[in-house]
Design a protein around this motif. Structure first.
Motif, short mmCIF file in Angstrom:
data_model
loop_
_atom_site.label_atom_id
_atom_site.label_comp_id
_atom_site.label_asym_id
_atom_site.label_seq_id
_atom_site.Cartn_x
_atom_site.Cartn_y
_atom_site.Cartn_z
N GLY A 71 -5.27 -8.89 7.23
CA GLY A 71 -3.51 -9.07 6.41
C GLY A 71 -2.89 -8.50 4.78
O GLY A 71 -2.38 -9.07 4.67
N TYR A 72 -3.95 -7.03 4.43
CA TYR A 72 -3.24 -6.56 3.24
C TYR A 72 -2.97 -5.28 3.99
O TYR A 72 -2.96 -4.26 3.06
CB TYR A 72 -4.69 -6.60 2.60
N ARG A 73 -1.98 -5.20 4.48
CA ARG A 73 -0.89 -3.82 4.94
C ARG A 73 -0.63 -3.05 3.70
O ARG A 73 0.17 -3.81 2.35
CB ARG A 73 0.15 -4.48 5.61
N ASP A 74 -0.99 -2.15 3.19
CA ASP A 74 -0.16 -1.33 2.10
C ASP A 74 -1.19 -1.60 0.76
O ASP A 74 -0.73 -1.32 -0.54
CB ASP A 74 0.88 -1.06 2.25
N ALA A 75 -2.34 -2.08 1.22
CA ALA A 75 -2.80 -3.15 -0.07
C ALA A 75 -2.97 -1.12 -0.30
O ALA A 75 -3.89 0.13 -0.03
CB ALA A 75 -3.71 -3.30 0.25
N ARG A 76 -4.03 -1.48 -2.05
CA ARG A 76 -4.96 -0.48 -2.73
C ARG A 76 -5.73 -1.26 -3.23
O ARG A 76 -5.70 -2.53 -4.35
CB ARG A 76 -4.06 -0.35 -4.07
N CYS A 77 -7.02 -1.41 -3.53
CA CYS A 77 -7.95 -1.20 -3.67
C CYS A 77 -8.77 -0.55 -5.04
O CYS A 77 -8.72 0.42 -4.92
CB CYS A 77 -9.32 -1.55 -2.97
N LEU A 78 -9.70 -1.19 -5.74
CA LEU A 78 -10.39 -0.76 -7.01
C LEU A 78 -10.96 -1.68 -7.82
O LEU A 78 -11.00 -2.97 -7.96
CB LEU A 78 -8.76 -0.43 -8.37
N PHE A 79 -11.73 -1.24 -8.16
CA PHE A 79 -13.66 -1.97 -8.30
C PHE A 79 -12.91 -2.13 -10.18
O PHE A 79 -12.55 -0.94 -10.44
CB PHE A 79 -14.74 -1.39 -8.16
N MET A 80 -13.70 -3.55 -10.47
CA MET A 80 -13.49 -3.49 -11.88
C MET A 80 -14.71 -4.51 -12.28
O MET A 80 -15.25 -5.18 -11.78
CB MET A 80 -12.36 -4.38 -12.58
N GLU A 81 -14.90 -4.45 -13.65
CA GLU A 81 -16.02 -6.16 -14.39
C GLU A 81 -15.59 -7.38 -14.70
O GLU A 81 -14.48 -6.46 -16.03
CB GLU A 81 -17.30 -4.99 -14.35
N ALA B 140 -10.83 -5.58 -7.24
CA ALA B 140 -8.85 -5.88 -7.52
C ALA B 140 -7.50 -5.47 -6.23
O ALA B 140 -8.04 -4.40 -6.41
CB ALA B 140 -8.81 -5.26 -8.99
N ILE B 141 -7.89 -6.37 -5.16
CA ILE B 141 -7.47 -6.25 -4.23
C ILE B 141 -5.36 -5.92 -4.44
O ILE B 141 -5.10 -6.92 -4.74
CB ILE B 141 -7.25 -6.60 -3.27
N HIS B 142 -4.46 -5.14 -4.70
CA HIS B 142 -3.41 -4.70 -4.86
C HIS B 142 -2.34 -5.05 -3.37
O HIS B 142 -3.09 -4.18 -2.71
CB HIS B 142 -2.59 -4.17 -5.89
N ALA B 143 -1.88 -6.39 -3.57
CA ALA B 143 -1.34 -6.76 -1.60
C ALA B 143 0.73 -6.55 -2.86
O ALA B 143 0.82 -7.83 -2.64
CB ALA B 143 -1.33 -8.19 -1.63
N PRO B 144 1.65 -5.58 -1.94
CA PRO B 144 2.38 -5.33 -2.34
C PRO B 144 3.39 -5.72 -1.97
O PRO B 144 4.44 -6.71 -1.81
CB PRO B 144 2.67 -3.86 -2.48
N ARG B 145 3.63 -6.18 -0.21
CA ARG B 145 3.50 -7.28 0.25
C ARG B 145 3.83 -8.55 -0.37
O ARG B 145 4.82 -9.45 0.47
CB ARG B 145 3.33 -7.11 1.54
#
Length: 440
Positions: free
Chosen positions: A334-344, A371-376
């Motif tokens: 359920g994460y369409r158009d998502a962008r992911c980045l690792f962080m600490e 970190a998952i950015h779910a813009p929708r």
């Protein structure tokens, strides 16, 4: 989040600013983040903006692109070495361009005829868990992956840096002659592999290098190709490749000289583009392939060690891939158009030492998160790796994008430890913020 500054300025109109959602709606708009500066590129211009000081340094770079081939900028990234900071750009014709922060062209080189999709700058340091260290720039093209060693790039940039400063002190400030060779500091060595067996590659990353036995160099590569056959619309049984892990190995030779002749380009420098011949491919051996019709991989991001890869796909799912065991260890839906980045995130604060005012957190005080950015959904979620809980939900406005500062070559493992951070750029307001790395 903590606000750091604002990049709003008139120059942003050069890259399409001025309407709602400009930062995320334009597929040709490229972003690359340094610690205190942002590089934005859109087809034919690169805009470098700083927000650390009040005046906000701004540099506009217009690369000399071929109008005959309709060449345009297709990738942009930073290169940061101690006192040297430059911007590199990839083009639709396969050129790699190095620019100073003054907008001067440092180096231009053809990697391979074709569109450069992405430039990845990363490295792993030698520590208690790593036997070797590696720093590199990975050039991703459709069906082609190239690797430039960090030491070779640093050597070239040091020659440029020393020459530039010598000219400054001798008051011989002059710009490059347009008729001069494209590579005044010598050809940049690189390794090249053909990985198109399963289709056209949309994203890729080198997960690490192995010690060379008998002059044989092995490089592990995670690829995100999608296989589009000309018969796809008619043959529904053909599946799309979601992700594959390949081991690419150049041929083995008994001497360093013959080894370098295969991997590095040895043709004489020629300013004429028609004389440039592509470097021959080295051998590539696929290890595994994940097929799940109709899923196709879209974007991937690697953990700092390269042992985990977060992959987004066309079905709105996010796969967490263990690149060593070659298995998917976690799945989000359920994460369409998502962008992911690792962080600490700093989550271990219970010790007596950590409560001291003079205590500086060390690497062991931080835990790896995604970190998952779910813009929708208009949110950013932070999940503890590998199988931990969701630690935080952050509301964010539409038209925002998460970014991460580029890897810094030669960075030290000593204290104070600099954790992996994620920034949020609000395209509509120009505000840039950093996600807090502590849990309240």
């Amino acid at each position: 989040m903590t606000e750091l500054g604002c990049i709003a300025c008139e120059e942003l109109s050069e890259v399409g600013a001025g309407k709602e959602g400009w930062l995320v709606d334009d597929p040709n708009l490229l972003c690359a983040l340094d610690t205190h500066a942002l590089a934005l590129a859109n087809r034919s211009v690169i805009l470098v903006l700083g927000w650390a000081d009040s005046d906000g340094n701004r540099v506009k770079i217009r690369p000399d692109l071929s109008p005959i081939e309709a060449e345009q900028i297709t990738a942009v990234e930073w290169l940061v070495f101690d006192e040297i900071r430059v911007v590199i750009a990839g083009t639709s014709s396969g050129h790699l361009l190095f620019y100073s922060l003054g907008g001067d062209l440092i180096h231009k080189q053809m990697i391979y005829p074709g569109r450069i999709l992405k430039l990845r700058v990363r490295g792993t340091k030698r520590d208690l868990t790593q036997d070797t260290s590696s720093e590199e720039v990975c050039v991703v093209m459709p069906g082609v992956v190239a690797r430039c060693d960090g030491s070779d790039i640093q050597s070239m940039l040091l020659r440029w840096f020393q020459e530039t400063h010598a000219q400054f002190w001798n008051q011989k400030t002059k710009k490059r002659d347009s008729e001069a060779p494209e590579t005044p500091y010598g050809k940049l060595p690189f390794q090249l592999w053909n990985v198109s067996k399963y289709g056209t590659c949309t994203d890729a990353a080198i997960t690490g290098t192995m010690p060379p036995p008998l002059m044989e160099l092995q490089v592990d590569v995670v690829l995100l190709p999608f296989w589009v056959s000309s018969q796809l619309s008619e043959d529904k049984s053909r599946s799309l490749v979601g992700a594959i892990l390949s081991k690419v190995v150049p041929a083995t030779f008994s001497t360093i000289a013959s080894f370098s002749k295969l991997i590095w380009r040895s043709e004489p420098t020629s300013p004429r583009k028609s004389d440039v011949k592509p470097q021959p491919f080295a051998r590539a051996s696929p290890l595994t392939c994940l097929k799940d019709h109709p899923r196709k991989g879209e974007k991937l991001t690697l953990s700092p060690s390269g042992t985990l890869a977060a992959i987004t796909d066309s079905l709105g799912r996010i796969l967490l891939l263990d690149t060593q065991a070659l298995v998917v260890v976690r799945l989000w839906k359920g994460y369409r158009d998502a962008r992911c980045l690792f962080m600490e995130m700093l989550v271990n604060k219970d010790t007596a030492a950590s409560n001291s005012l003079f205590y500086e957190p060390v690497k062991s005080d931080y835990c790896l998160c995604l970190a998952i950015h779910a813009p929708r959904k208009g949110i950013i979620e932070i999940w503890q790796m590998r199988t931990g809980p969701r630690l935080r939900i952050i509301q964010c406005v539409k038209g925002a994008k998460i970014l991460q500062p580029t890897y810094r070559f030669g960075s030290s493992m000593t204290s104070p430890y600099v954790p992996l951070e994620v920034f949020l750029l609000n395209g509509d307001s120009g505000q840039i913020s950093v996600l807090n790395r502590t849990l309240n």
